[in-house]
Design a protein around this motif. Structure first.
Motif, PDB file in Angstrom:
ATOM      1  N   GLY A 239       0.907  -1.159   0.022  1.00  0.00           N
ATOM      2  CA  GLY A 239       0.096  -0.072  -0.044  1.00  0.00           C
ATOM      3  C   GLY A 239       0.774   1.131  -0.296  1.00  0.00           C
ATOM      4  N   GLY A 240       0.374   2.210  -0.501  1.00  0.00           N
ATOM      5  CA  GLY A 240       0.925   3.661  -0.697  1.00  0.00           C
ATOM      6  C   GLY A 240       0.088   4.760  -0.134  1.00  0.00           C
ATOM      7  N   ARG A 241       0.515   5.799  -0.552  1.00  0.00           N
ATOM      8  CA  ARG A 241      -0.396   7.223   0.058  1.00  0.00           C
ATOM      9  C   ARG A 241      -1.823   6.702  -0.378  1.00  0.00           C
ATOM     10  N   SER A 266       4.894   1.474   0.635  1.00  0.00           N
ATOM     11  CA  SER A 266       5.949   2.313   0.196  1.00  0.00           C
ATOM     12  C   SER A 266       6.227   3.125   1.396  1.00  0.00           C
ATOM     13  N   ARG A 267       7.203   4.076   1.124  1.00  0.00           N
ATOM     14  CA  ARG A 267       7.934   4.849   2.214  1.00  0.00           C
ATOM     15  C   ARG A 267       6.805   5.832   2.849  1.00  0.00           C
ATOM     16  N   ILE A 268       5.902   6.281   1.974  1.00  0.00           N
ATOM     17  CA  ILE A 268       5.004   7.116   2.764  1.00  0.00           C
ATOM     18  C   ILE A 268       4.288   6.481   4.078  1.00  0.00           C
ATOM     19  N   GLY A 282      11.864  -0.606  -1.119  1.00  0.00           N
ATOM     20  CA  GLY A 282      12.202   0.352  -1.817  1.00  0.00           C
ATOM     21  C   GLY A 282      13.724   0.665  -1.314  1.00  0.00           C
ATOM     22  N   GLN A 283      14.384   1.739  -2.134  1.00  0.00           N
ATOM     23  CA  GLN A 283      15.583   2.105  -1.786  1.00  0.00           C
ATOM     24  C   GLN A 283      16.282   2.170  -0.471  1.00  0.00           C
ATOM     25  N   THR A 284      15.589   2.749   0.311  1.00  0.00           N
ATOM     26  CA  THR A 284      15.787   3.042   1.822  1.00  0.00           C
ATOM     27  C   THR A 284      14.996   1.861   2.580  1.00  0.00           C
ATOM     28  N   GLY A 285      14.291   1.075   1.882  1.00  0.00           N
ATOM     29  CA  GLY A 285      13.711  -0.308   2.549  1.00  0.00           C
ATOM     30  C   GLY A 285      14.204  -1.219   2.017  1.00  0.00           C
ATOM     31  N   CYS A 296      -1.081  -1.218  -4.488  1.00  0.00           N
ATOM     32  CA  CYS A 296      -2.193  -0.437  -4.291  1.00  0.00           C
ATOM     33  C   CYS A 296      -2.085   1.097  -3.882  1.00  0.00           C
ATOM     34  N   GLY A 297      -2.299   1.896  -4.837  1.00  0.00           N
ATOM     35  CA  GLY A 297      -2.359   3.158  -4.561  1.00  0.00           C
ATOM     36  C   GLY A 297      -0.848   3.780  -4.187  1.00  0.00           C
ATOM     37  N   ILE A 298       0.154   3.202  -4.980  1.00  0.00           N
ATOM     38  CA  ILE A 298       1.498   3.594  -4.937  1.00  0.00           C
ATOM     39  C   ILE A 298       1.866   3.982  -6.470  1.00  0.00           C
ATOM     40  N   SER A 299       2.358   5.276  -6.645  1.00  0.00           N
ATOM     41  CA  SER A 299       2.770   6.047  -7.807  1.00  0.00           C
ATOM     42  C   SER A 299       3.491   5.151  -8.699  1.00  0.00           C
ATOM     43  N   GLY A 300       4.820   4.604  -7.990  1.00  0.00           N
ATOM     44  CA  GLY A 300       5.896   3.921  -8.625  1.00  0.00           C
ATOM     45  C   GLY A 300       7.052   4.884  -8.815  1.00  0.00           C
ATOM     46  N   ALA A 301       7.245   5.689  -7.870  1.00  0.00           N
ATOM     47  CA  ALA A 301       8.614   6.426  -7.892  1.00  0.00           C
ATOM     48  C   ALA A 301       9.767   5.433  -7.906  1.00  0.00           C
ATOM     49  N   ILE A 302      10.678   6.134  -8.761  1.00  0.00           N
ATOM     50  CA  ILE A 302      12.100   5.187  -8.979  1.00  0.00           C
ATOM     51  C   ILE A 302      12.504   4.741  -7.509  1.00  0.00           C
ATOM     52  N   GLN A 303      12.518   5.578  -6.615  1.00  0.00           N
ATOM     53  CA  GLN A 303      13.035   4.734  -5.336  1.00  0.00           C
ATOM     54  C   GLN A 303      12.344   3.577  -4.914  1.00  0.00           C
ATOM     55  N   HIS A 304      11.020   3.675  -5.310  1.00  0.00           N
ATOM     56  CA  HIS A 304      10.075   2.492  -4.751  1.00  0.00           C
ATOM     57  C   HIS A 304      10.525   1.214  -5.811  1.00  0.00           C
ATOM     58  N   ILE A 317      -2.795  -1.274  -8.746  1.00  0.00           N
ATOM     59  CA  ILE A 317      -4.248  -0.680  -8.801  1.00  0.00           C
ATOM     60  C   ILE A 317      -4.150   0.590  -8.411  1.00  0.00           C
ATOM     61  N   ASN A 318      -4.592   1.546  -9.390  1.00  0.00           N
ATOM     62  CA  ASN A 318      -4.477   2.916  -9.156  1.00  0.00           C
ATOM     63  C   ASN A 318      -5.376   3.767 -10.002  1.00  0.00           C
ATOM     64  N   THR A 319      -5.769   5.100  -9.224  1.00  0.00           N
ATOM     65  CA  THR A 319      -6.731   6.034 -10.024  1.00  0.00           C
ATOM     66  C   THR A 319      -6.079   6.523 -11.190  1.00  0.00           C
ATOM     67  N   VAL A 334      -7.600   0.401 -13.107  1.00  0.00           N
ATOM     68  CA  VAL A 334      -7.504   1.798 -12.954  1.00  0.00           C
ATOM     69  C   VAL A 334      -8.993   1.844 -12.079  1.00  0.00           C
ATOM     70  N   GLY A 335      -8.653   2.291 -10.947  1.00  0.00           N
ATOM     71  CA  GLY A 335      -9.915   2.845 -10.162  1.00  0.00           C
ATOM     72  C   GLY A 335      -9.550   2.869  -8.885  1.00  0.00           C
ATOM     73  N   ASP A 336     -10.610   3.150  -7.827  1.00  0.00           N
ATOM     74  CA  ASP A 336     -10.310   3.182  -6.511  1.00  0.00           C
ATOM     75  C   ASP A 336      -9.973   1.960  -5.880  1.00  0.00           C
ATOM     76  N   LEU A 337      -8.824   1.991  -5.175  1.00  0.00           N
ATOM     77  CA  LEU A 337      -8.553   0.645  -4.527  1.00  0.00           C
ATOM     78  C   LEU A 337      -9.457   0.256  -3.403  1.00  0.00           C
ATOM     79  N   LYS A 338     -10.120   1.391  -2.705  1.00  0.00           N
ATOM     80  CA  LYS A 338     -10.900   0.890  -1.868  1.00  0.00           C
ATOM     81  C   LYS A 338     -12.229   0.248  -2.300  1.00  0.00           C
ATOM     82  N   LYS A 339     -12.530   0.281  -3.344  1.00  0.00           N
ATOM     83  CA  LYS A 339     -13.602  -0.735  -4.054  1.00  0.00           C
ATOM     84  C   LYS A 339     -12.942  -1.788  -4.534  1.00  0.00           C
TER      85      LYS A 339
HETATM   86  P1  FAD Z   1       2.653   8.843  -3.949  1.00  0.00           P
HETATM   87  O1  FAD Z   1       3.785   9.186  -5.017  1.00  0.00           O
HETATM   88  O2  FAD Z   1       2.024  10.256  -3.537  1.00  0.00           O
HETATM   89  O3  FAD Z   1       1.512   8.142  -4.809  1.00  0.00           O
HETATM   90  C1  FAD Z   1       0.124   8.050  -4.387  1.00  0.00           C
HETATM   91  C2  FAD Z   1      -0.657   7.282  -5.430  1.00  0.00           C
HETATM   92  O4  FAD Z   1      -1.809   6.699  -5.083  1.00  0.00           O
HETATM   93  C3  FAD Z   1      -0.935   8.063  -6.758  1.00  0.00           C
HETATM   94  O5  FAD Z   1      -0.311   7.499  -7.938  1.00  0.00           O
HETATM   95  C4  FAD Z   1      -2.405   8.185  -6.706  1.00  0.00           C
HETATM   96  O6  FAD Z   1      -2.692   8.252  -8.090  1.00  0.00           O
HETATM   97  C5  FAD Z   1      -2.620   6.643  -6.125  1.00  0.00           C
HETATM   98  N1  FAD Z   1      -4.068   6.851  -5.474  1.00  0.00           N
HETATM   99  C6  FAD Z   1      -4.725   7.984  -4.480  1.00  0.00           C
HETATM  100  N2  FAD Z   1      -5.548   7.613  -3.975  1.00  0.00           N
HETATM  101  C7  FAD Z   1      -6.173   6.207  -4.800  1.00  0.00           C
HETATM  102  C8  FAD Z   1      -7.199   5.449  -4.554  1.00  0.00           C
HETATM  103  N3  FAD Z   1      -8.475   5.623  -3.762  1.00  0.00           N
HETATM  104  N4  FAD Z   1      -7.273   4.309  -5.384  1.00  0.00           N
HETATM  105  C9  FAD Z   1      -6.058   3.986  -5.939  1.00  0.00           C
HETATM  106  N5  FAD Z   1      -5.038   4.847  -6.186  1.00  0.00           N
HETATM  107  C10 FAD Z   1      -4.966   5.925  -5.511  1.00  0.00           C
HETATM  108  N6  FAD Z   1       9.797   5.636  -1.299  1.00  0.00           N
HETATM  109  C11 FAD Z   1       9.750   4.088  -1.151  1.00  0.00           C
HETATM  110  O7  FAD Z   1       8.430   3.619  -1.536  1.00  0.00           O
HETATM  111  N7  FAD Z   1      10.455   3.273  -0.837  1.00  0.00           N
HETATM  112  C12 FAD Z   1      11.882   3.869  -0.557  1.00  0.00           C
HETATM  113  O8  FAD Z   1      12.643   2.955  -0.066  1.00  0.00           O
HETATM  114  C13 FAD Z   1      12.151   5.216  -0.651  1.00  0.00           C
HETATM  115  N8  FAD Z   1      13.356   5.770  -0.559  1.00  0.00           N
HETATM  116  C14 FAD Z   1      13.615   7.050  -0.882  1.00  0.00           C
HETATM  117  C15 FAD Z   1      14.911   7.645  -0.790  1.00  0.00           C
HETATM  118  C16 FAD Z   1      15.209   8.689  -1.092  1.00  0.00           C
HETATM  119  C17 FAD Z   1      16.626   9.229  -0.798  1.00  0.00           C
HETATM  120  C18 FAD Z   1      13.976   9.544  -1.537  1.00  0.00           C
HETATM  121  C19 FAD Z   1      14.597  11.048  -1.942  1.00  0.00           C
HETATM  122  C20 FAD Z   1      12.804   9.138  -1.510  1.00  0.00           C
HETATM  123  C21 FAD Z   1      12.576   7.776  -1.247  1.00  0.00           C
HETATM  124  N9  FAD Z   1      11.313   7.404  -1.329  1.00  0.00           N
HETATM  125  C22 FAD Z   1      10.963   6.217  -1.297  1.00  0.00           C
HETATM  126  C23 FAD Z   1       9.976   8.235  -1.772  1.00  0.00           C
HETATM  127  C24 FAD Z   1       9.630   8.308  -3.050  1.00  0.00           C
HETATM  128  O9  FAD Z   1      10.416   9.107  -3.748  1.00  0.00           O
HETATM  129  C25 FAD Z   1       8.274   8.598  -3.164  1.00  0.00           C
HETATM  130  O10 FAD Z   1       7.939   9.807  -2.503  1.00  0.00           O
HETATM  131  C26 FAD Z   1       7.145   7.547  -2.584  1.00  0.00           C
HETATM  132  O11 FAD Z   1       7.724   6.195  -2.875  1.00  0.00           O
HETATM  133  C27 FAD Z   1       5.875   8.065  -2.982  1.00  0.00           C
HETATM  134  O12 FAD Z   1       4.915   6.830  -2.262  1.00  0.00           O
HETATM  135  P2  FAD Z   1       3.603   6.465  -2.748  1.00  0.00           P
HETATM  136  O13 FAD Z   1       3.490   5.972  -4.210  1.00  0.00           O
HETATM  137  O14 FAD Z   1       2.869   5.853  -1.936  1.00  0.00           O
HETATM  138  O15 FAD Z   1       2.862   7.921  -2.734  1.00  0.00           O
END
Ligand code: FAD
Length: 351
Positions: A239-241, A266-268, A282-285, A296-304, A317-319, A334-339
């Motif tokens: 799970g992510g943000r 994810s780290r968030i 991820g990179q720091t995990g 689920c709800g993880i954008s896919g940042a390079i560090q993840h 699974i992402n909106t 594509v859609g709301d992970l809560k559903k």
């Molecule tokens: P976001 O990027 O905010 O993405 C949230 C996603 O959820 C979005 O794509 C959005 O469309 C989707 N979403 C929102 N609501 C819903 C819903 N209801 N249903 C479906 N989808 C929804 N990150 C890691 O994960 N691991 C690491 O080890 C790590 N190490 C890092 C190291 C460094 C040095 C740095 C600078 C950053 C690091 N990060 C790491 C952080 C990374 O850059 C991102 O900020 C982080 O991965 C973003 O997490 P996220 O995808 O959960 O959040």
């Protein structure tokens, strides 16, 4: 002359950590290329009976430093123990796990023995010398002969992510010995355990005593909650943000339980205090390669991505259908992970 690959064993309460076996497996491959041996350095108290398991994974020799002062990990005695081994045995290469213990020890040791350290490696190779390349191209000599003729130093090529994972840096330590690296847990392939392997166990007296302690241990609190190792899981529901808060992981837990997997994040999620740190990918995990990774709800940042891109099958699974995780995924919903997540759980239950 510096010789052999030394793996610093990580044990907690007498249990050898998986990263040690991964490092021994990797060292065995490098040692074959270098014509050297793999030596494990085991430190602790009343620990010598653990040496055999290191041999079963490929160590040809185990140096055991056994002393009451090594019963619990503290920086100074452990650092002194490895410093003693390096000064007395002159290893060519010393490998540590990039765990909290390895990250604590390795830079201090590098400083004390005046060598370099490449931290957080994700790949290790042996540099091929130009002379070796020439012999292979220009002659029909067998490989053993080429290796015997080539007496040049064969350095370790240590690769690690740099600039937030945007480039992979390859680092070679040519002029100093030992060559030292910390290696991320979960990235090196674990070799087969073979109980028929034999090796030498050497007890080493590094003269470590209470006087080497520069801290006083007042109490040792053991973790009562079972620690999870997401690197072992075949299925991860991550799970992510987008999960929105700590309770947002509950539907993911239900899906993971139905699939026989674990929940990761994810780290968030970790930084927000929604879920435990040992579940961060991820990179720091942690670096994971499960058969199925459901993001689920993880954008896919390079560090993840750095921690999960080698998963066998990725379901996103992402909106946002244009987010990087959707580009990486084998399948996207594509859609709301809560559903979607509860619907998936019901579908698995009904299956
Ligand atoms: P976001 O990027 O905010 O993405 C949230 C996603 O959820 C979005 O794509 C959005 O469309 C989707 N979403 C929102 N609501 C819903 C819903 N209801 N249903 C479906 N989808 C929804 N990150 C890691 O994960 N691991 C690491 O080890 C790590 N190490 C890092 C190291 C460094 C040095 C740095 C600078 C950053 C690091 N990060 C790491 C952080 C990374 O850059 C991102 O900020 C982080 O991965 C973003 O997490 P996220 O995808 O959960 O959040």
């Amino acid at each position: 002359m510096s010789k052999d690959i030394y793996v610093v064993v990580e044990q907690r309460n007498g249990n050898i950590q998986k990263v040690t076996y991964e490092l021994i497996s990797e060292a065995t491959k490098l040692a074959a290329d270098l014509g050297e041996q793999v030596v494990a350095v085991l430190m602790g108290y009343k620990i010598a009976d653990k040496a055999q398991s290191l041999i079963h994974y490929g160590a040809q020799k185990v140096l055991v430093l056994d002393a009451p002062v090594l019963e619990h990990y503290t920086t100074e005695p452990y650092v002194r123990g490895i410093e003693y081994v390096i000064k007395n045995y002159e290893p060519n290469i010393v490998l540590f796990g990039a765990s909290s213990i390895g990250r604590d020890m390795a830079p201090r040791i590098a400083g004390r023995v005046h060598t370099g350290l490449t931290a957080d490696c994700t790949r290790l190779d042996v540099e091929v010398s130009k002379y070796q390349e020439y012999l292979r191209k220009a002659t029909n000599l067998p490989e053993e002969k080429i290796m015997a003729l080539d007496t040049s130093d064969r350095n370790l090529k240590m690769t690690r992510p740099a600039f937030g994972g945007n480039v992979m840096a390859t680092i070679v330590c040519r002029n100093y010995r030992p060559q030292m690296a910390t290696v991320r847990p979960g990235v090196m392939e674990l070799g087969e355990k073979d109980t028929s392997r034999t090796g030498e166990v050497v007890m080493v007296d590094a003269g470590l005593t209470e006087a080497d302690m520069n801290v006083e241990i007042l109490d040792v609190v053991k973790q009562t909650k079972k620690a999870v190792d997401i690197t072992d899981a075949k299925i991860l529901v991550s799970g992510g943000r987008g999960v929105g808060g700590p309770e947002g992981y509950n539907p993911l837990r239900e899906l993971a339980a139905e699939l026989g997997g674990e929940v990761s994040s994810s780290r968030i999620g970790v930084d927000s205090g929604w879920i435990e740190k040992d579940r961060q990918v991820g990179q720091t995990g942690k670096t994971v390669h499960p058969e199925l990774y459901i993001a689920c709800g993880i954008s896919g940042a390079i560090q993840h991505q750095a921690g999960m891109e080698d998963s066998e099958f990725i379901l996103a699974i992402n909106t946002d259908k244009f987010c990087p995780m959707m580009q990486l995924a084998d399948l996207g919903i594509v859609g709301d992970l809560k559903k979607i997540v509860p619907a998936l759980t019901e579908a698995v239950k009904a299956y």
